[in-house]
Design an enzyme around this catalytic site. Sequence first.
Site, PDB file in Angstrom:
ATOM      1  N   SER A   1      -4.280   5.457  -7.355  1.00  0.00           N
ATOM      2  CA  SER A   1      -4.917   4.203  -7.754  1.00  0.00           C
ATOM      3  C   SER A   1      -6.411   4.377  -7.959  1.00  0.00           C
ATOM      4  O   SER A   1      -7.006   3.748  -8.822  1.00  0.00           O
ATOM      5  CB  SER A   1      -4.722   3.123  -6.688  1.00  0.00           C
TER       6      SER A   1
ATOM      7  N   GLU B   1      -5.686   2.734   7.335  1.00  0.00           N
ATOM      8  CA  GLU B   1      -7.033   2.505   6.827  1.00  0.00           C
ATOM      9  C   GLU B   1      -8.084   2.508   7.923  1.00  0.00           C
ATOM     10  O   GLU B   1      -9.194   3.029   7.745  1.00  0.00           O
ATOM     11  CB  GLU B   1      -7.082   1.170   6.072  1.00  0.00           C
TER      12      GLU B   1
ATOM     13  N   PHE C   1      -8.004  -3.925   1.839  1.00  0.00           N
ATOM     14  CA  PHE C   1      -7.631  -3.122   3.005  1.00  0.00           C
ATOM     15  C   PHE C   1      -8.826  -2.354   3.561  1.00  0.00           C
ATOM     16  O   PHE C   1      -8.726  -1.736   4.613  1.00  0.00           O
ATOM     17  CB  PHE C   1      -6.477  -2.183   2.659  1.00  0.00           C
TER      18      PHE C   1
ATOM     19  N   HIS D   1     -10.257  -2.175  -6.885  1.00  0.00           N
ATOM     20  CA  HIS D   1      -9.338  -3.253  -7.243  1.00  0.00           C
ATOM     21  C   HIS D   1      -9.710  -4.518  -6.471  1.00  0.00           C
ATOM     22  O   HIS D   1      -8.869  -5.169  -5.851  1.00  0.00           O
ATOM     23  CB  HIS D   1      -7.882  -2.852  -6.963  1.00  0.00           C
TER      24      HIS D   1
ATOM     25  N   ARG E   1     -11.131  -2.453 -11.505  1.00  0.00           N
ATOM     26  CA  ARG E   1      -9.942  -1.654 -11.721  1.00  0.00           C
ATOM     27  C   ARG E   1     -10.203  -0.274 -12.293  1.00  0.00           C
ATOM     28  O   ARG E   1      -9.324   0.575 -12.329  1.00  0.00           O
ATOM     29  CB  ARG E   1      -8.985  -2.389 -12.663  1.00  0.00           C
TER      30      ARG E   1
HETATM   31  C1  LIG Z   1      -2.153  -2.193   4.385  1.00  0.00           C
HETATM   32  C2  LIG Z   1      -1.698  -1.664   3.066  1.00  0.00           C
HETATM   33  N1  LIG Z   1      -2.192  -0.503   2.620  1.00  0.00           N
HETATM   34  C3  LIG Z   1      -1.836  -0.034   1.415  1.00  0.00           C
HETATM   35  C4  LIG Z   1      -0.969  -0.717   0.619  1.00  0.00           C
HETATM   36  C5  LIG Z   1      -0.587  -0.203  -0.760  1.00  0.00           C
HETATM   37  N2  LIG Z   1       0.807   0.248  -0.821  1.00  0.00           N
HETATM   38  C6  LIG Z   1       1.774  -0.481  -1.375  1.00  0.00           C
HETATM   39  S1  LIG Z   1       3.285   0.254  -1.308  1.00  0.00           S
HETATM   40  C7  LIG Z   1       2.631   1.600  -0.498  1.00  0.00           C
HETATM   41  C8  LIG Z   1       3.519   2.730  -0.076  1.00  0.00           C
HETATM   42  C9  LIG Z   1       4.578   2.258   0.847  1.00  0.00           C
HETATM   43  O1  LIG Z   1       5.399   3.297   1.229  1.00  0.00           O
HETATM   44  P1  LIG Z   1       6.667   2.993   2.126  1.00  0.00           P
HETATM   45  O2  LIG Z   1       6.245   2.206   3.322  1.00  0.00           O
HETATM   46  O3  LIG Z   1       7.335   4.285   2.392  1.00  0.00           O
HETATM   47  O4  LIG Z   1       7.550   2.023   1.235  1.00  0.00           O
HETATM   48  P2  LIG Z   1       8.689   2.376   0.170  1.00  0.00           P
HETATM   49  O5  LIG Z   1       8.787   3.849   0.060  1.00  0.00           O
HETATM   50  O6  LIG Z   1       9.920   1.795   0.741  1.00  0.00           O
HETATM   51  O7  LIG Z   1       8.273   1.726  -1.093  1.00  0.00           O
HETATM   52  C10 LIG Z   1       1.254   1.441  -0.324  1.00  0.00           C
HETATM   53  C11 LIG Z   1       0.383   2.420   0.322  1.00  0.00           C
HETATM   54  C12 LIG Z   1      -0.475  -1.933   1.109  1.00  0.00           C
HETATM   55  N3  LIG Z   1       0.371  -2.705   0.390  1.00  0.00           N
HETATM   56  N4  LIG Z   1      -0.838  -2.376   2.331  1.00  0.00           N
END
Ligand SMILES: Cc1ncc(C[n+]2csc(CCOP(=O)(O)OP(=O)(O)O)c2C)c(N)n1
Lengths: 325, 325, 318, 318
Positions: A49, A70, A95, A121, A179
Amino acid sequence: MNSTLHPDSWQYRELNKRAPSLSVLSDTLIELAEAGHPVVAGTADLQHSNGLAGFAGRFPERFTQFGISEQNMVSAAAGMATTGVIPYVATFASFLALLCCEQIRMDVAYCAQPVRLIGHHTGISMGFYGTSHHATEDIAIMRSIADLTVVSPADGPQFAAALRASVDYPQPIYFRISRGHDPEVYARDTPFEFGKAIIHELGRDLTIIATGMPVHPARTAMRTLQEEGYSVGLIDMHTIKPLDRAAVMQAAKTSRMILTVEEHNVLGGLGGAVAEVLAEEGGGARLVRHGIRDEFSLIAPPTHLYRHYRLDAKGVEETARALLA
Amino acid sequence: MNSTLHPDSWQYRELNKRAPSLSVLSDTLIELAEAGHPVVAGTADLQHSNGLAGFAGRFPERFTQFGISEQNMVSAAAGMATTGVIPYVATFASFLALLCCEQIRMDVAYCAQPVRLIGHHTGISMGFYGTSHHATEDIAIMRSIADLTVVSPADGPQFAAALRASVDYPQPIYFRISRGHDPEVYARDTPFEFGKAIIHELGRDLTIIATGMPVHPARTAMRTLQEEGYSVGLIDMHTIKPLDRAAVMQAAKTSRMILTVEEHNVLGGLGGAVAEVLAEEGGGARLVRHGIRDEFSLIAPPTHLYRHYRLDAKGVEETARALLA
Amino acid sequence: MEPTGATSWPRNVSDPGPVTPQEAERLRERACFVRLETIRLISIAKVGHYSSVFSCAEIFSTLYYDTMNIRRGEPGWPGRDRFLMGKGHAAVGQFPVLADLDFFDKAWLDDYTRLGSPLGDHPDMRKVPGVDFSSGSIGHALSNGVGMALGARFRKQDFDVFVLLGDGEMQEGQVWEAALSAATHRLGRLVAIVDRNGYQLDGSVDDIAAVEPLADKWRAFGWVVHEVDGHDVVALANLLRRIKADRTRSQPCCIIARTVKGKGIDYMETEPGWHLGYLAPEDERRARETILAGADAANAEVAGNGIASAVMTSEGTA
Amino acid sequence: MEPTGATSWPRNVSDPGPVTPQEAERLRERACFVRLETIRLISIAKVGHYSSVFSCAEIFSTLYYDTMNIRRGEPGWPGRDRFLMGKGHAAVGQFPVLADLDFFDKAWLDDYTRLGSPLGDHPDMRKVPGVDFSSGSIGHALSNGVGMALGARFRKQDFDVFVLLGDGEMQEGQVWEAALSAATHRLGRLVAIVDRNGYQLDGSVDDIAAVEPLADKWRAFGWVVHEVDGHDVVALANLLRRIKADRTRSQPCCIIARTVKGKGIDYMETEPGWHLGYLAPEDERRARETILAGADAANAEVAGNGIASAVMTSEGTA
Ligand SMILES: Cc1ncc(C[n+]2csc(CCOP(=O)(O)OP(=O)(O)O)c2C)c(N)n1
Ligand SMILES: Cc1ncc(C[n+]2csc(CCOP(=O)(O)OP(=O)(O)O)c2C)c(N)n1
Ligand SMILES: [Mg+2]
Ligand SMILES: [Mg+2]
């Protein structure tokens, strides 16, 4: 990417590789590292990102992937800084500035570590991701913390210039980034100085003071209104703290009205900072603060939100024109 | 307490039992629970600091001890609220407003849950505990969050009244509380209305707008200055959001000057909120913001700090007199 | 009351018995529906989390169409079991289910992510009936669930709380705060399900953080742990039935559901970059066909083999 | 170079051998010094954390006067081992040590907590030479330590990082984020010491949160775990010597130091309310006497028994 897929199909990493503007952060850090500066970088599961994947590929030993932790990242960056490196850590602004607010105050700002926090973002640029991914509070929050510089670049070239200027800047810095594919206001290598606003023009009727992404639409709006015969100016307040009070006062003395424009709550952000100067120093100009009006944003694709919240050129223009009438 | 100890020796829990003013939170919640309101309470290893130990003893089934996990406490409180209870969760303001900033925005404010957040020992009232335990940013931070009411009571009776008023208040609330042994401004049962400032007096020369603990010294300062012949007023702006704009404008139209007084950074807090109104609405009064001047506080016993930062009666008086001269 | 099976509750919860082949086929069909609808909605948004939904499609279908005590058309029924999404970015797969359960007008789906729509990338309780708590910031949901279970206990409300967590989510400290809290308060009505699909945004979970030994972590935090193949609806449903039927649960339990991120679409299964993406109409059509074919094959295979799903349960309380 | 032993480094770190009786006596004496000075400083502040210091007085003395590679009078020496205080509220016991090591003027102690003093309730790196990182907000320090170890690795700096954590601190999620991070990055130079004194502010740690099985938690998070009696300087020092001497450490290690909160003063040992408190001059004098008597008794007992300290080490890498 599976080669049998239609060219319009895309997956995240591939798409990001195609977006050169996303790479300002990574490219500039690579440049600084190559020039011998002790820069290191880190992210919390968002290297695609923010483009830091590029930096990580070039300088793996200088890159730390913290995973989705974070707060640990921010506190660790501060610890790392004590060994003589300059850590640049990046994640979504919500975050970083919100989730890590206390770690930023305590470990970074209070401990005076030269950490550079990059909240990307920001604002409502995450569109239909909704409130959890929006950050319309981060200026207010970061601005309340002593000894922390808060910078909101208008575009990629300015961000690059600010990053270059940051290597020998004494204080910790919070960068508030959009972005990474925002229209450009400045040419590459436009000079940048922390705390020194860029006064594009001052208007007798109105001066717009904008920060971050809205500088571009504000400039377009200014030009349209100038063509209509109004005397309208623009100040790019890229550094929100320390605020360029002199620039604000110049506008206050020249202009009948000041319009602040920010992709942020109208409470406590750029508009709040300008209001504090005006209310204390006088000067006579009336202030109107334009931004998100203390509400949680609707969801929609980002450009639709910018239109809805009047943060595109037309929206800024109309907001300004309503004041001029 | 070991009975062979000298009576001047004390340990924490015993001391707190001797401090009746500390018990406003607990006593009022007990009263509300006994009156049939579905209030529950929780803390993060600070039940003796905020007196909730009393409530916990009286209503153990309504009390949750979360241990040192503030973020979990806030998110859990929001989840709990969905079952029809009204959770009051309390911890040091720095560990609530800063450490849990994102959980407050997302789980409490955005999800519109009737959680009441009580950030106690705010400002610099933790004295020589230092920055980690000070909270001179919490007003700015909480104020930037949409749909959150921010209240800073001046004393125990006002806090009690606000707590009583909170049981059927529709929005989530952040209460900003001092140490619980602050001198009292109001009599018990003084009426309280969220969002409605208490105008003690308006001054032609100066009106002080204060919030929280500083209301008491500001009132003393006002009286001293009145005796010297100045026309000085005082507004208690207990609700910082939604701000009583009408009260601010009354002061702006009556007074030559407005002095805001808060135990908080002068950036983004009460002073910032008042500045926003004045800069937008005009009115002519010049504003001076008194508080912590965007710095990390020194350490010292609290009263020494109040003296040093001119937040005691003499400090407010001198600050005001300097403007009047 | 309704033919979907979603509203067959309350049934004899004390001993629902094992899943029948017909029920299993139905659950597989609903998982297929989740995948197809996800593809459709993402075609409206023009970007979305296909693979995050595909790994938990069977979890969605099993919970909503078999496990949970819910009432069609009554998203606000106080006695309902709650479902929280730690991995809120998979909401695009949850919304079609909620619409299918008549929690809101199916037409809402057609405006997914458009200006003013209640339906965005993450579930929003303020706007979407059937969403029990909003999410989007990874790491909060288990705490929200702790609160609900505490509240229910105090209010004497009789429901279970299911919380779906990502495996990347295991890196958020707040999850462990909540885990400790749940164990301390002996929240037996709280069930966490970890979608152990092995990938997060930036790559392999195990490369990014040493989350293994995951079961040991949960056990050390005081939880009962079960492991299961998260795509095997029979195994999943039987495990969840046993858990629900057990009224003696005194500790929270965690189901580690081994899954494949992007399950059903080969290039998504192998390329982590598909955490987020977009399929052009042509590829979208082919993806639908693949999913339908896969579902047919799965049903055929099971019909051939009989039900041979393995559930490993540790500590044996469920 | 200096008689205190604090600056006897660099010595033969590869095999320092076991602690001698003379060294042990010295460490006990310095722990006694920590307790006495804590009493003195709190008499200036008029409130403080006696019991939080008393549980880790031996840990302070062992680290500063035996384990750590530091140079008297050179708090900024880049090669020094680092020491971080997760339980920053015990700083009142650390400051006298730092002054004793000539990191700053001993006269500073006399103004403890007075307006403008660098010395408050928590350690402040901006103001106090010898404080390697500021703390006060429980839960950050292990992350700070992770960062230092990462930075040192990149900068090729050769030092260990010791982080003292409270047992109540185990409830902060950030600790587990840091633990995961340290294991993932194989930070062998990072050593956490948990002051397992059983009490936090509101009472018993185990009543408030199910932190046990604590060793299992750390192990499940990828750490090597050692358990030791945290008041036994011989056991502590030998364990730490072995850890430091082991240059093959590839994983972070956690020492669970079993301690008694308020150790040395009977009413503090039994009354958790002493987490924070104040002793009137008369009681202060008696407390000093008790501490001095206790130290004499300990030395006498050891002289009688020989050194019979048990160290339990799991996973055996140190
Ligand atoms: C606190 C936070 N940090 C970062 C994100 C960005 N983010 C969205 S999905 C993701 C990865 C999630 O991985 P996982 O928990 O393994 O979910 P899955 O593989 O089931 O999609 C991240 C880092 C977020 N939504 N919330
Ligand atoms: C984040 C945070 N929450 C709360 C506090 C207040 N606090 C200070 S000491 C303490 C108890 C600490 O207990 P423990 O970790 O067991 O330390 P020890 O027993 O060694 O004093 C608490 C809750 C704090 N300093 N930081
Ligand atoms: Mg995953
Ligand atoms: Mg303890």
